[in-house]
Write a protein that holds these residues in place. Sequence first.
Motif, PDB file in Angstrom:
ATOM      1  N   TYR A  40       0.857  -1.185   0.000  1.00  0.00           N
ATOM      2  CA  TYR A  40       0.000   0.000   0.000  1.00  0.00           C
ATOM      3  C   TYR A  40       0.891   1.233   0.000  1.00  0.00           C
ATOM      4  CZ  TYR A  40      -3.284   3.550   1.681  1.00  0.00           C
ATOM      5  OH  TYR A  40      -4.043   4.680   1.817  1.00  0.00           O
ATOM      6  N   ARG A  41       0.612   2.163  -0.896  1.00  0.00           N
ATOM      7  CA  ARG A  41       1.350   3.421  -0.952  1.00  0.00           C
ATOM      8  C   ARG A  41       0.507   4.520  -0.319  1.00  0.00           C
ATOM      9  NH1 ARG A  41       5.811   3.633  -4.532  1.00  0.00           N
ATOM     10  NH2 ARG A  41       5.934   1.955  -6.070  1.00  0.00           N
ATOM     11  N   PRO A  42       0.961   5.141   0.756  1.00  0.00           N
ATOM     12  CA  PRO A  42       0.190   6.229   1.366  1.00  0.00           C
ATOM     13  C   PRO A  42      -0.047   7.360   0.369  1.00  0.00           C
ATOM     14  CG  PRO A  42       1.943   5.497   2.831  1.00  0.00           C
ATOM     15  CD  PRO A  42       2.183   4.836   1.517  1.00  0.00           C
ATOM     16  N   SER A  43      -1.283   7.789   0.279  1.00  0.00           N
ATOM     17  CA  SER A  43      -1.632   8.806  -0.712  1.00  0.00           C
ATOM     18  C   SER A  43      -1.008  10.159  -0.392  1.00  0.00           C
ATOM     19  CB  SER A  43      -3.159   8.946  -0.804  1.00  0.00           C
ATOM     20  OG  SER A  43      -3.710   9.335   0.446  1.00  0.00           O
ATOM     21  N   ILE A  44      -0.708  10.407   0.874  1.00  0.00           N
ATOM     22  CA  ILE A  44      -0.159  11.714   1.245  1.00  0.00           C
ATOM     23  C   ILE A  44       1.215  11.963   0.633  1.00  0.00           C
ATOM     24  CG2 ILE A  44       1.013  11.031   3.404  1.00  0.00           C
ATOM     25  CD1 ILE A  44      -0.388  13.642   4.577  1.00  0.00           C
ATOM     26  N   PHE A  45       1.909  10.886   0.274  1.00  0.00           N
ATOM     27  CA  PHE A  45       3.246  11.024  -0.320  1.00  0.00           C
ATOM     28  C   PHE A  45       3.231  10.972  -1.853  1.00  0.00           C
ATOM     29  CE2 PHE A  45       4.410   8.784   3.831  1.00  0.00           C
ATOM     30  CZ  PHE A  45       4.708   9.972   4.482  1.00  0.00           C
ATOM     31  N   GLU A  46       2.077  10.784  -2.447  1.00  0.00           N
ATOM     32  CA  GLU A  46       1.993  10.607  -3.902  1.00  0.00           C
ATOM     33  C   GLU A  46       2.534  11.790  -4.702  1.00  0.00           C
ATOM     34  OE1 GLU A  46      -1.988   9.582  -4.886  1.00  0.00           O
ATOM     35  OE2 GLU A  46      -1.788   7.495  -4.214  1.00  0.00           O
ATOM     36  N   PRO A  47       2.407  13.046  -4.224  1.00  0.00           N
ATOM     37  CA  PRO A  47       2.894  14.160  -5.045  1.00  0.00           C
ATOM     38  C   PRO A  47       4.411  14.247  -5.182  1.00  0.00           C
ATOM     39  CG  PRO A  47       1.227  14.898  -3.471  1.00  0.00           C
ATOM     40  CD  PRO A  47       1.642  13.528  -3.059  1.00  0.00           C
ATOM     41  N   PHE A  48       5.154  13.333  -4.563  1.00  0.00           N
ATOM     42  CA  PHE A  48       6.602  13.460  -4.516  1.00  0.00           C
ATOM     43  C   PHE A  48       7.258  12.273  -5.234  1.00  0.00           C
ATOM     44  CE2 PHE A  48       4.632  15.308  -0.749  1.00  0.00           C
ATOM     45  CZ  PHE A  48       5.020  16.643  -0.890  1.00  0.00           C
ATOM     46  N   PRO A  49       7.577  12.422  -6.518  1.00  0.00           N
ATOM     47  CA  PRO A  49       8.104  11.307  -7.301  1.00  0.00           C
ATOM     48  C   PRO A  49       9.482  10.829  -6.855  1.00  0.00           C
ATOM     49  CG  PRO A  49       8.190  13.352  -8.564  1.00  0.00           C
ATOM     50  CD  PRO A  49       7.399  13.642  -7.332  1.00  0.00           C
ATOM     51  N   GLY A  50      10.237  11.663  -6.152  1.00  0.00           N
ATOM     52  CA  GLY A  50      11.555  11.246  -5.696  1.00  0.00           C
ATOM     53  C   GLY A  50      11.551  10.513  -4.366  1.00  0.00           C
ATOM     54  N   LEU A  51      10.355  10.225  -3.864  1.00  0.00           N
ATOM     55  CA  LEU A  51      10.207   9.567  -2.568  1.00  0.00           C
ATOM     56  C   LEU A  51       9.571   8.201  -2.753  1.00  0.00           C
ATOM     57  CD1 LEU A  51      10.211   9.923   0.642  1.00  0.00           C
ATOM     58  CD2 LEU A  51       7.812  10.585   0.344  1.00  0.00           C
ATOM     59  N   THR A  52      10.117   7.201  -2.055  1.00  0.00           N
ATOM     60  CA  THR A  52       9.461   5.898  -1.959  1.00  0.00           C
ATOM     61  C   THR A  52       8.902   5.747  -0.558  1.00  0.00           C
ATOM     62  OG1 THR A  52      10.897   4.822  -3.588  1.00  0.00           O
ATOM     63  CG2 THR A  52       9.785   3.399  -1.993  1.00  0.00           C
ATOM     64  N   CYS A  95       1.822  -3.590  15.731  1.00  0.00           N
ATOM     65  CA  CYS A  95       2.280  -2.264  16.127  1.00  0.00           C
ATOM     66  C   CYS A  95       2.113  -1.295  14.958  1.00  0.00           C
ATOM     67  CB  CYS A  95       3.747  -2.300  16.564  1.00  0.00           C
ATOM     68  SG  CYS A  95       4.047  -3.351  17.990  1.00  0.00           S
ATOM     69  N   ALA A  96       2.094  -0.010  15.263  1.00  0.00           N
ATOM     70  CA  ALA A  96       1.858   1.001  14.226  1.00  0.00           C
ATOM     71  C   ALA A  96       3.169   1.462  13.609  1.00  0.00           C
ATOM     72  CB  ALA A  96       1.128   2.201  14.816  1.00  0.00           C
ATOM     73  N   PRO A  97       3.256   1.473  12.284  1.00  0.00           N
ATOM     74  CA  PRO A  97       4.379   2.142  11.634  1.00  0.00           C
ATOM     75  C   PRO A  97       4.048   3.621  11.450  1.00  0.00           C
ATOM     76  CG  PRO A  97       3.047   1.056   9.980  1.00  0.00           C
ATOM     77  CD  PRO A  97       2.377   0.800  11.310  1.00  0.00           C
ATOM     78  N   VAL A  98       5.036   4.464  11.643  1.00  0.00           N
ATOM     79  CA  VAL A  98       4.871   5.899  11.403  1.00  0.00           C
ATOM     80  C   VAL A  98       5.978   6.335  10.444  1.00  0.00           C
ATOM     81  CG1 VAL A  98       4.772   8.210  12.408  1.00  0.00           C
ATOM     82  CG2 VAL A  98       3.868   6.253  13.697  1.00  0.00           C
ATOM     83  N   LEU A  99       5.592   6.864   9.303  1.00  0.00           N
ATOM     84  CA  LEU A  99       6.533   7.339   8.294  1.00  0.00           C
ATOM     85  C   LEU A  99       6.405   8.854   8.183  1.00  0.00           C
ATOM     86  CD1 LEU A  99       5.851   4.665   5.501  1.00  0.00           C
ATOM     87  CD2 LEU A  99       7.547   4.569   7.349  1.00  0.00           C
ATOM     88  N   ILE A 100       7.550   9.558   8.181  1.00  0.00           N
ATOM     89  CA  ILE A 100       7.555  11.019   8.133  1.00  0.00           C
ATOM     90  C   ILE A 100       8.471  11.493   7.012  1.00  0.00           C
ATOM     91  CG2 ILE A 100       7.901  13.145   9.467  1.00  0.00           C
ATOM     92  CD1 ILE A 100       7.760  11.474  12.023  1.00  0.00           C
ATOM     93  N   TYR A 101       8.041  12.546   6.316  1.00  0.00           N
ATOM     94  CA  TYR A 101       8.834  13.111   5.220  1.00  0.00           C
ATOM     95  C   TYR A 101       8.779  14.628   5.274  1.00  0.00           C
ATOM     96  CZ  TYR A 101       9.909  14.477   0.346  1.00  0.00           C
ATOM     97  OH  TYR A 101      10.423  15.065  -0.787  1.00  0.00           O
ATOM     98  N   ASP A 102       9.946  15.248   5.170  1.00  0.00           N
ATOM     99  CA  ASP A 102      10.038  16.697   5.047  1.00  0.00           C
ATOM    100  C   ASP A 102      10.490  17.023   3.632  1.00  0.00           C
ATOM    101  OD1 ASP A 102      10.481  19.395   5.121  1.00  0.00           O
ATOM    102  OD2 ASP A 102      12.034  19.345   6.663  1.00  0.00           O
ATOM    103  N   PRO A 103       9.588  17.530   2.781  1.00  0.00           N
ATOM    104  CA  PRO A 103       9.970  17.833   1.403  1.00  0.00           C
ATOM    105  C   PRO A 103      10.855  19.065   1.262  1.00  0.00           C
ATOM    106  CG  PRO A 103       7.701  18.489   1.810  1.00  0.00           C
ATOM    107  CD  PRO A 103       8.165  17.768   3.049  1.00  0.00           C
TER     108      PRO A 103
END
Length: 254
Positions: free
Chosen positions: A8-20, A111-119
Motif C-alpha cells: 500500500y502506498r500512502p496517498s499523502i506522499f503521492e505528489p513526490f516522485p523522488g520519494l518511496t 504495532c503502528a508504523p509511522v513514516l515522516i517526510y520533510d519535502p
Amino acid sequence: MPADPAFYRPSIFEPFPGLTAAESRRTGGFSPAPYASLNLGLNTSDEAGLVARNRAHFLSSLGWHPAQLAYSHQVHGAAILTANGPVQEKGYDGLATQTPGVLLGITIADCAPVLIYDPVQQAVAALHAGWRGTAAGIAAKGVRALQSQFGCQPENCLAYVGTCISSAAYEVSEEVAAQFPPICKSPKPGLPGKWWLDLKAANALQLQQAGLRPEHIEVSPFCTWANNDLYFSHRKEEGATGRMLAVIGLQNEV
C-alpha cells in the motif's frame, strides 16, 4: 485499493516522485503457512532463504535492492538512529536519514508504523510504535530527531500513521491504558480493568502536538486484526505469523 495488492502506498506522499513510501501486505510472497506468504520478518521461525527471497521481491517491486535497506532489531523502545547508510543495527525502534539511496524499514505485525517526510529539507524517518514506544513518545521524538539532525520544521512535515491493530480489537490492561490520554482509549464494557486502546489516534495526536498540521497526517483505514487476510496479526494469530515492512526513502538522483 492499491494497484499491487502486495503493498500500500500512502496517498499523502503521492505528489513526490523522488520519494518511496510503502507498507507491505502479507500476500504475493513465497513462505508457507503460518507465514503465508510475504513474510519479511528476519526474527521469525520461517526459513531464512524464503524471507530473503520475499524481501528481494518486495523491494524490487518498489525499485530498490535489499542492500539499500537500513533497519534495526526492534526492542519496543523509543531510541532513534540517524542512518547515513544501509545499516543493520540493534536496539532502535526508529531511523532517520537525509541520504538518498537509503531505504528505512521497520517491521510490524500489530504495532503502528509511522513514516515522516520533510519535502523542504529532504529528510525522512520510519518509526515502530507499539504501545510501549507510543507511551514513550516515539512519534514526537521522531519529529524532534528530524529537527535536530536535519533542521526540519514540523509544519513542513508529512506523516503516515500506518496499519496496526485497531481500537476495536486491541484490549489492554488498566496499567497500560493509564499511560495514554482519554481521547486514545475507552473502557471495555462489562470488563472492569480492561480497555480498548487506539494506537493510531495516539500517534496522530503526538505528531500534531509536535507541530505537524492535521491535514498533513494520513491514517491507515486498515486493521491487522480485522483485515487479517491482508496483514499479519501477532495477536490474532497468537504469535505464529510473519511480519510486514513499512519503508520510506529518498531515491538516488538520476
